[in-house]
Design an enzyme around this catalytic site. Structure first.
Site, PDB file in Angstrom:
ATOM      1  N   PRO A 103     -15.956  21.375  20.054  1.00 49.67           N
ATOM      2  CA  PRO A 103     -16.359  21.536  18.659  1.00 49.67           C
ATOM      3  C   PRO A 103     -17.787  21.096  18.371  1.00 49.67           C
ATOM      4  O   PRO A 103     -18.248  20.065  18.865  1.00 49.67           O
ATOM      5  CB  PRO A 103     -15.371  20.665  17.876  1.00 49.67           C
ATOM      6  N   ASN A 104     -18.447  21.909  17.570  1.00 49.41           N
ATOM      7  CA  ASN A 104     -19.799  21.659  17.034  1.00 49.41           C
ATOM      8  C   ASN A 104     -20.919  21.839  18.054  1.00 49.41           C
ATOM      9  O   ASN A 104     -22.086  21.723  17.696  1.00 49.41           O
ATOM     10  CB  ASN A 104     -19.891  20.261  16.386  1.00 49.41           C
ATOM     11  N   ASN A 151     -17.725  20.074  28.331  1.00 48.82           N
ATOM     12  CA  ASN A 151     -18.137  19.092  27.336  1.00 48.82           C
ATOM     13  C   ASN A 151     -17.112  19.214  26.206  1.00 48.82           C
ATOM     14  O   ASN A 151     -17.230  20.089  25.347  1.00 48.82           O
ATOM     15  CB  ASN A 151     -19.553  19.381  26.830  1.00 48.82           C
ATOM     16  N   ALA A 210     -16.079  16.125  20.535  1.00 47.76           N
ATOM     17  CA  ALA A 210     -15.248  15.085  19.887  1.00 47.76           C
ATOM     18  C   ALA A 210     -13.855  14.991  20.501  1.00 47.76           C
ATOM     19  O   ALA A 210     -13.239  13.909  20.485  1.00 47.76           O
ATOM     20  CB  ALA A 210     -15.157  15.358  18.395  1.00 47.76           C
ATOM     21  N   HIS A 246     -21.696  15.176  28.916  1.00 49.66           N
ATOM     22  CA  HIS A 246     -22.092  14.853  27.536  1.00 49.66           C
ATOM     23  C   HIS A 246     -23.604  14.919  27.447  1.00 49.66           C
ATOM     24  O   HIS A 246     -24.303  14.359  28.303  1.00 49.66           O
ATOM     25  CB  HIS A 246     -21.587  13.473  27.123  1.00 49.66           C
ATOM     26  N   ILE A 247     -24.077  15.577  26.414  1.00 53.18           N
ATOM     27  CA  ILE A 247     -25.524  15.725  26.216  1.00 53.18           C
ATOM     28  C   ILE A 247     -26.139  14.354  25.906  1.00 53.18           C
ATOM     29  O   ILE A 247     -27.169  13.988  26.447  1.00 53.18           O
ATOM     30  CB  ILE A 247     -25.785  16.729  25.063  1.00 53.18           C
ATOM     31  N   SER A 248     -25.482  13.614  25.037  1.00 55.34           N
ATOM     32  CA  SER A 248     -25.980  12.284  24.660  1.00 55.34           C
ATOM     33  C   SER A 248     -25.390  11.231  25.602  1.00 55.34           C
ATOM     34  O   SER A 248     -24.427  11.503  26.333  1.00 55.34           O
ATOM     35  CB  SER A 248     -25.591  11.976  23.212  1.00 55.34           C
ATOM     36  N   TYR A 281     -29.060  15.302  19.764  1.00 50.69           N
ATOM     37  CA  TYR A 281     -28.717  16.410  20.665  1.00 50.69           C
ATOM     38  C   TYR A 281     -29.894  17.332  20.993  1.00 50.69           C
ATOM     39  O   TYR A 281     -29.735  18.266  21.782  1.00 50.69           O
ATOM     40  CB  TYR A 281     -27.563  17.229  20.063  1.00 50.69           C
ATOM     41  N   ARG A 339     -23.350   4.638  22.343  1.00 50.04           N
ATOM     42  CA  ARG A 339     -23.044   5.033  20.966  1.00 50.04           C
ATOM     43  C   ARG A 339     -21.835   4.252  20.418  1.00 50.04           C
ATOM     44  O   ARG A 339     -21.529   3.185  20.925  1.00 50.04           O
ATOM     45  CB  ARG A 339     -22.871   6.560  20.904  1.00 50.04           C
ATOM     46  N   GLU A 389     -17.074  16.505  33.790  1.00 52.82           N
ATOM     47  CA  GLU A 389     -17.248  16.273  32.351  1.00 52.82           C
ATOM     48  C   GLU A 389     -18.735  16.031  32.066  1.00 52.82           C
ATOM     49  O   GLU A 389     -19.387  15.299  32.804  1.00 52.82           O
ATOM     50  CB  GLU A 389     -16.438  15.022  31.982  1.00 52.82           C
ATOM     51  N   ARG A 436     -27.697  20.629  14.567  1.00 57.16           N
ATOM     52  CA  ARG A 436     -26.871  19.431  14.492  1.00 57.16           C
ATOM     53  C   ARG A 436     -27.605  18.189  15.013  1.00 57.16           C
ATOM     54  O   ARG A 436     -28.011  18.176  16.188  1.00 57.16           O
ATOM     55  CB  ARG A 436     -25.649  19.707  15.379  1.00 57.16           C
ATOM     56  N   ARG A 439     -16.477   6.312  20.817  1.00 55.30           N
ATOM     57  CA  ARG A 439     -16.891   7.293  21.843  1.00 55.30           C
ATOM     58  C   ARG A 439     -16.752   6.733  23.257  1.00 55.30           C
ATOM     59  O   ARG A 439     -17.101   7.389  24.232  1.00 55.30           O
ATOM     60  CB  ARG A 439     -18.340   7.743  21.607  1.00 55.30           C
TER      61      ARG A 439
HETATM   62  C1  DQA Z   1     -20.866  14.826  22.938  1.00 52.66           C
HETATM   63  C2  DQA Z   1     -20.568  13.381  22.549  1.00 52.66           C
HETATM   64  C3  DQA Z   1     -19.334  13.305  21.678  1.00 52.66           C
HETATM   65  O1  DQA Z   1     -19.056  11.959  21.328  1.00 52.66           O
HETATM   66  C4  DQA Z   1     -19.551  14.093  20.395  1.00 52.66           C
HETATM   67  O2  DQA Z   1     -18.386  14.081  19.604  1.00 52.66           O
HETATM   68  C5  DQA Z   1     -20.022  15.468  20.651  1.00 52.66           C
HETATM   69  C6  DQA Z   1     -20.977  15.728  21.723  1.00 52.66           C
HETATM   70  C7  DQA Z   1     -22.175  14.966  23.739  1.00 52.66           C
HETATM   71  O3  DQA Z   1     -22.374  16.030  24.308  1.00 52.66           O
HETATM   72  O4  DQA Z   1     -22.994  14.046  23.762  1.00 52.66           O
HETATM   73  O5  DQA Z   1     -19.705  16.384  19.898  1.00 52.66           O
HETATM   74  O6  DQA Z   1     -19.819  15.284  23.782  1.00 52.66           O
END
Ligand code: DQA
Length: 142
Positions: free
Chosen positions: A9-10, A73, A76, A99-101, A22, A106, A97, A17, A110
């Site tokens: 999502p997102n 990825n 959330a 994650h961009i961040s 990101y 954080r 797996e 965003r 998370r």
């Molecule tokens: C994320 C980190 C998650 O905590 C967050 O909800 C995201 C993006 C990342 O790519 O850093 O939507 O997965």
């Protein structure tokens, strides 16, 4: 090698965003970046993005028997989804797996990853390069 890249999502909102977290590049640019790398390496890549947990479960199930590796990825859903974890376990496909961040730096919520309980490796905080590193790992290992 056939690789499926799944984004949760997102992630379709990249570019708009929270750019401070990101970056300013879009989801379309992410796909172009990964595609260019895969072309060089002769990897057959396909992409899926959804804002819906069950749809991601369906996509993972449909990869059974026809995909060598999953790069995911879960966004959330990383922090909440036992269903996505179980789907990955059900199909038994090698998974990385991403994650961009850097989720480690954080919020406390998370810090839990369900998918991380199955994934061979988790790559965080490298921006778009994390996806490339994930594919590299599936191809060559560490
Ligand atoms: C994320 C980190 C998650 O905590 C967050 O909800 C995201 C993006 C990342 O790519 O850093 O939507 O997965």
């Amino acid at each position: 090698m056939k690789i499926l890249v799944i984004n949760g999502p997102n992630i379709n909102m990249l570019g708009t965003r929270e750019p401070d977290i990101y970056g300013k590049k879009t989801y379309k640019q992410l796909l172009e970046y990964i595609t260019a790398y895969c072309e060089q390496k002769d990897v057959e890549v396909s992409f899926y993005q959804s804002n819906h947990e069950g749809d991601i479960v369906d996509m993972i199930q449909s990869a059974y028997g026809n995909t060598d590796g999953i790069v995911i990825n879960p966004a959330a859903y990383t922090h909440t989804s036992v269903a996505i974890l179980d789907a990955l376990k059900s199909v038994g496909i090698r998974t990385v797996e991403v994650h961009i961040s850097d989720v480690d730096k954080r919020e406390p919520f998370r810090q839990i990853s369900y998918v991380g309980l199955y994934a061979e490796k988790t790559i965080k905080g490298l921006g778009f390069d994390g996806y490339i590193k994930a594919i590299e790992y599936l191809l060559y290992g560490d």
